[in-house]
Design a protein around this motif. Structure first.
Motif, PDB file in Angstrom:
ATOM      1  N   MET A  16      -6.479  -7.103  11.457  1.00 63.44           N
ATOM      2  CA  MET A  16      -5.148  -6.804  12.136  1.00 63.44           C
ATOM      3  C   MET A  16      -5.028  -5.541  12.855  1.00 63.44           C
ATOM      4  O   MET A  16      -5.994  -4.333  12.685  1.00 63.44           O
ATOM      5  CB  MET A  16      -4.189  -6.454  11.027  1.00 63.44           C
ATOM      6  CG  MET A  16      -3.915  -7.842  10.027  1.00 63.44           C
ATOM      7  SD  MET A  16      -2.654  -7.598   9.029  1.00 63.44           S
ATOM      8  CE  MET A  16      -0.999  -7.621  10.270  1.00 63.44           C
ATOM      9  N   PRO A  17      -4.567  -5.558  13.928  1.00 61.16           N
ATOM     10  CA  PRO A  17      -4.706  -4.122  14.798  1.00 61.16           C
ATOM     11  C   PRO A  17      -3.914  -3.211  14.159  1.00 61.16           C
ATOM     12  O   PRO A  17      -3.173  -3.199  13.184  1.00 61.16           O
ATOM     13  CB  PRO A  17      -3.641  -4.465  15.996  1.00 61.16           C
ATOM     14  CG  PRO A  17      -2.829  -5.709  15.510  1.00 61.16           C
ATOM     15  CD  PRO A  17      -3.495  -6.285  14.502  1.00 61.16           C
ATOM     16  N   PRO A  20      -0.150   1.365  16.631  1.00 65.24           N
ATOM     17  CA  PRO A  20      -0.225   2.055  18.009  1.00 65.24           C
ATOM     18  C   PRO A  20      -0.592   3.672  17.764  1.00 65.24           C
ATOM     19  O   PRO A  20       0.401   4.259  16.858  1.00 65.24           O
ATOM     20  CB  PRO A  20       1.027   1.905  18.966  1.00 65.24           C
ATOM     21  CG  PRO A  20       1.267   0.570  18.369  1.00 65.24           C
ATOM     22  CD  PRO A  20       0.944   0.550  16.827  1.00 65.24           C
ATOM     23  N   SER A  21      -1.100   4.295  18.319  1.00 70.05           N
ATOM     24  CA  SER A  21      -1.362   6.023  18.093  1.00 70.05           C
ATOM     25  C   SER A  21      -0.024   6.647  18.207  1.00 70.05           C
ATOM     26  O   SER A  21       0.182   7.623  17.482  1.00 70.05           O
ATOM     27  CB  SER A  21      -2.181   6.424  19.010  1.00 70.05           C
ATOM     28  OG  SER A  21      -1.919   6.246  20.446  1.00 70.05           O
ATOM     29  N   ARG A  22       0.897   6.053  19.025  1.00 72.99           N
ATOM     30  CA  ARG A  22       2.146   6.703  19.231  1.00 72.99           C
ATOM     31  C   ARG A  22       2.947   6.754  18.079  1.00 72.99           C
ATOM     32  O   ARG A  22       3.767   7.544  17.513  1.00 72.99           O
ATOM     33  CB  ARG A  22       2.959   6.178  20.460  1.00 72.99           C
ATOM     34  CG  ARG A  22       4.158   6.920  20.662  1.00 72.99           C
ATOM     35  CD  ARG A  22       4.795   6.552  21.960  1.00 72.99           C
ATOM     36  NE  ARG A  22       3.960   6.698  23.145  1.00 72.99           N
ATOM     37  CZ  ARG A  22       3.382   6.066  23.753  1.00 72.99           C
ATOM     38  NH1 ARG A  22       3.863   4.654  23.803  1.00 72.99           N
ATOM     39  NH2 ARG A  22       2.522   6.378  24.862  1.00 72.99           N
ATOM     40  N   ILE A  23       2.825   5.681  17.167  1.00 74.13           N
ATOM     41  CA  ILE A  23       3.877   5.566  15.874  1.00 74.13           C
ATOM     42  C   ILE A  23       2.755   6.442  14.872  1.00 74.13           C
ATOM     43  O   ILE A  23       3.785   7.038  14.139  1.00 74.13           O
ATOM     44  CB  ILE A  23       3.682   3.974  15.529  1.00 74.13           C
ATOM     45  CG1 ILE A  23       4.156   3.227  16.268  1.00 74.13           C
ATOM     46  CG2 ILE A  23       4.240   3.926  14.013  1.00 74.13           C
ATOM     47  CD1 ILE A  23       5.651   3.392  16.962  1.00 74.13           C
ATOM     48  N   ALA A 193      -0.717  -2.462   4.289  1.00 71.10           N
ATOM     49  CA  ALA A 193      -0.101  -0.958   4.293  1.00 71.10           C
ATOM     50  C   ALA A 193      -0.948   0.232   4.001  1.00 71.10           C
ATOM     51  O   ALA A 193      -0.913   1.305   4.971  1.00 71.10           O
ATOM     52  CB  ALA A 193       1.040  -0.831   3.062  1.00 71.10           C
ATOM     53  N   GLU A 194      -2.031   0.040   3.333  1.00 70.69           N
ATOM     54  CA  GLU A 194      -3.205   1.266   3.203  1.00 70.69           C
ATOM     55  C   GLU A 194      -3.888   1.292   4.512  1.00 70.69           C
ATOM     56  O   GLU A 194      -4.117   2.432   4.983  1.00 70.69           O
ATOM     57  CB  GLU A 194      -4.227   0.547   2.098  1.00 70.69           C
ATOM     58  CG  GLU A 194      -3.434   1.167   0.779  1.00 70.69           C
ATOM     59  CD  GLU A 194      -4.728   0.683  -0.298  1.00 70.69           C
ATOM     60  OE1 GLU A 194      -5.731   0.239   0.089  1.00 70.69           O
ATOM     61  OE2 GLU A 194      -4.233   0.991  -1.626  1.00 70.69           O
ATOM     62  N   LYS A 195      -4.125   0.082   5.383  1.00 68.17           N
ATOM     63  CA  LYS A 195      -4.739   0.182   6.617  1.00 68.17           C
ATOM     64  C   LYS A 195      -3.976   0.880   7.782  1.00 68.17           C
ATOM     65  O   LYS A 195      -4.444   1.561   8.391  1.00 68.17           O
ATOM     66  CB  LYS A 195      -5.054  -1.281   7.113  1.00 68.17           C
ATOM     67  CG  LYS A 195      -5.640  -1.520   8.434  1.00 68.17           C
ATOM     68  CD  LYS A 195      -5.965  -2.722   8.840  1.00 68.17           C
ATOM     69  CE  LYS A 195      -6.225  -3.022  10.333  1.00 68.17           C
ATOM     70  NZ  LYS A 195      -7.612  -2.263  10.673  1.00 68.17           N
ATOM     71  N   TRP A 196      -2.530   0.793   7.567  1.00 69.29           N
ATOM     72  CA  TRP A 196      -1.751   1.388   8.264  1.00 69.29           C
ATOM     73  C   TRP A 196      -1.592   2.874   8.096  1.00 69.29           C
ATOM     74  O   TRP A 196      -0.616   3.330   8.802  1.00 69.29           O
ATOM     75  CB  TRP A 196      -0.660   0.539   8.588  1.00 69.29           C
ATOM     76  CG  TRP A 196      -0.882  -0.702   9.511  1.00 69.29           C
ATOM     77  CD1 TRP A 196      -1.776  -0.810  10.380  1.00 69.29           C
ATOM     78  CD2 TRP A 196      -0.060  -1.816   9.415  1.00 69.29           C
ATOM     79  NE1 TRP A 196      -1.862  -2.274  10.916  1.00 69.29           N
ATOM     80  CE2 TRP A 196      -0.467  -2.780  10.388  1.00 69.29           C
ATOM     81  CE3 TRP A 196       1.227  -2.378   8.681  1.00 69.29           C
ATOM     82  CZ2 TRP A 196       0.029  -4.223  10.464  1.00 69.29           C
ATOM     83  CZ3 TRP A 196       1.784  -3.791   9.025  1.00 69.29           C
ATOM     84  CH2 TRP A 196       1.119  -4.568   9.975  1.00 69.29           C
ATOM     85  N   LYS A 200       1.745   6.600   0.202  1.00 69.39           N
ATOM     86  CA  LYS A 200       1.337   6.100  -0.942  1.00 69.39           C
ATOM     87  C   LYS A 200       2.442   5.166  -1.651  1.00 69.39           C
ATOM     88  O   LYS A 200       2.541   4.175  -2.076  1.00 69.39           O
ATOM     89  CB  LYS A 200       0.694   6.807  -2.154  1.00 69.39           C
ATOM     90  CG  LYS A 200       0.172   6.188  -3.304  1.00 69.39           C
ATOM     91  CD  LYS A 200      -0.896   5.120  -3.237  1.00 69.39           C
ATOM     92  CE  LYS A 200      -1.395   4.405  -4.452  1.00 69.39           C
ATOM     93  NZ  LYS A 200      -2.410   3.522  -4.078  1.00 69.39           N
ATOM     94  N   GLU A 201       3.557   5.903  -1.770  1.00 67.95           N
ATOM     95  CA  GLU A 201       5.063   5.204  -2.329  1.00 67.95           C
ATOM     96  C   GLU A 201       5.304   3.933  -1.582  1.00 67.95           C
ATOM     97  O   GLU A 201       5.887   2.946  -2.231  1.00 67.95           O
ATOM     98  CB  GLU A 201       6.104   6.140  -2.697  1.00 67.95           C
ATOM     99  CG  GLU A 201       6.425   6.769  -1.049  1.00 67.95           C
ATOM    100  CD  GLU A 201       7.443   8.094  -1.671  1.00 67.95           C
ATOM    101  OE1 GLU A 201       8.033   8.572  -0.771  1.00 67.95           O
ATOM    102  OE2 GLU A 201       7.535   8.467  -2.548  1.00 67.95           O
ATOM    103  N   LEU A 202       5.155   4.013  -0.342  1.00 66.21           N
ATOM    104  CA  LEU A 202       5.550   2.788   0.517  1.00 66.21           C
ATOM    105  C   LEU A 202       4.692   1.702   0.309  1.00 66.21           C
ATOM    106  O   LEU A 202       4.896   0.605   0.046  1.00 66.21           O
ATOM    107  CB  LEU A 202       5.639   3.190   1.921  1.00 66.21           C
ATOM    108  CG  LEU A 202       6.155   2.189   2.868  1.00 66.21           C
ATOM    109  CD1 LEU A 202       7.436   1.655   2.366  1.00 66.21           C
ATOM    110  CD2 LEU A 202       6.186   2.582   4.112  1.00 66.21           C
ATOM    111  N   VAL A 203       3.292   1.901   0.053  1.00 66.22           N
ATOM    112  CA  VAL A 203       2.070   1.134  -0.160  1.00 66.22           C
ATOM    113  C   VAL A 203       2.438   0.369  -1.434  1.00 66.22           C
ATOM    114  O   VAL A 203       2.512  -0.923  -1.498  1.00 66.22           O
ATOM    115  CB  VAL A 203       0.729   1.655  -0.302  1.00 66.22           C
ATOM    116  CG1 VAL A 203      -0.283   0.658  -0.894  1.00 66.22           C
ATOM    117  CG2 VAL A 203       0.297   2.251   0.828  1.00 66.22           C
TER     118      VAL A 203
END
Length: 283
Positions: A16-17, A20-23, A193-196, A200-203
């Protein structure tokens, strides 16, 4: 039946991509206590689509500001940094939730509509229970089933076995998914979520939205998403084959002080929010 190797699934996650760096930059600005409105505005203005979404939300009936908001800086002040972060994340990942998922009997846009509903319910509960980050609850609700987009291929291939187990063993689709595949979509969603590089609480909100008792970071957030997810299924929004036999965790209900009467009240209230096209189509 042979359980799939977790490494194979993780390799799909790795395909999965990245965000984006901006985000990622926006997330860094939001998390930096020394950041200013100007810092965030400069980054938002680099993305025309994101700029329009920020202004659209600031001018929506959801906030009810009496004057038209025409600049990103004013919109940022009105909405707050965390809301801007939520819009950025939601608008970026929405494309992963739009497609058809044959393995879950979800047609195109079904998962997206379901996810938006869960997000709106999550935010409603968060505000009602005075959770200090309602927009984080919105994002967690929106992304709680992101793992389905990865597991779809495997579920599709094992569909008949999973359905047979659901019917013969009288268990939920989620349980059958875990028994046959070796893990469920929530666990895989946590990997995404970890990759992105999500907090941690959102993961954990994504990984444990079916099992809030396992969380270690923020039980309030996970409980909110768990209850919002179950309510979404009760409302029949984008209901696929995995929408059967959903139950509320007593731990989550007790944590938030929610009972059956309040659940019915929440359903009544959010039905009006969801029918409000302006609120539903912000992202």
């Amino acid at each position: 039946m042979t359980k799939h190797n977790l490494d194979i699934i993780v390799s799909k996650v790795n395909e999965m991509p990245v965000l984006p760096s901006r985000i990622n930059k926006i997330m860094e600005i939001v998390q930096d206590p020394n950041s200013t409105v100007h810092d965030l505005e400069l980054e938002i203005l680099k993305d025309q689509s994101l700029t329009s979404k920020v202004l659209k939300l600031a001018n929506s009936t959801h906030y009810g500001y009496p004057r038209k908001i025409s600049t990103v800086s004013r919109a940022t002040i009105l909405l707050g940094f965390k809301t801007i972060e939520s819009i950025s994340l939601a608008s970026t990942v929405s494309k992963f939730l739009i497609g058809e998922l044959e393995g879950y009997a979800l047609e195109e846009h079904d998962l997206w509509n379901q996810s938006q509903t869960c997000a709106i319910v999550s935010r409603y509960i968060a505000k009602n229970k005075r959770f200090n980050q309602p927009e984080q609850a919105y994002v967690a609700g929106l992304l709680r089933d992101i793992g389905k987009t990865i597991l779809n291929y495997y579920v599709k291939n094992e569909y008949n076995n999973i359905i047979e187990m659901v019917e013969t063993e009288n268990i939920s689709f989620l349980e059958a998914e875990k028994i046959i595949l070796g893990f469920d979509h929530a666990q895989v969603g946590g990997k995404v979520a970890e990759k992105w590089n999500f907090p941690k609480e959102l993961v954990e909100a994504i990984e444990y939205h079916h099992t809030p008792e396992k969380t270690k970071e923020n039980l309030d957030l996970v409980s909110i998403v768990h209850i919002a997810d179950a309510i979404t299924m009760m409302m029949g929004v984008g209901l696929g084959v995995d929408g059967m036999a959903y139950e509320f965790s007593q731990i989550a209900l007790d944590r938030l002080g929610i009972d059956e009467v309040e659940i019915e009240h929440i359903i009544s209230e959010v039905s009006d929010l969801i029918s409000d096209e302006d609120s539903f189509n912000i992202i």
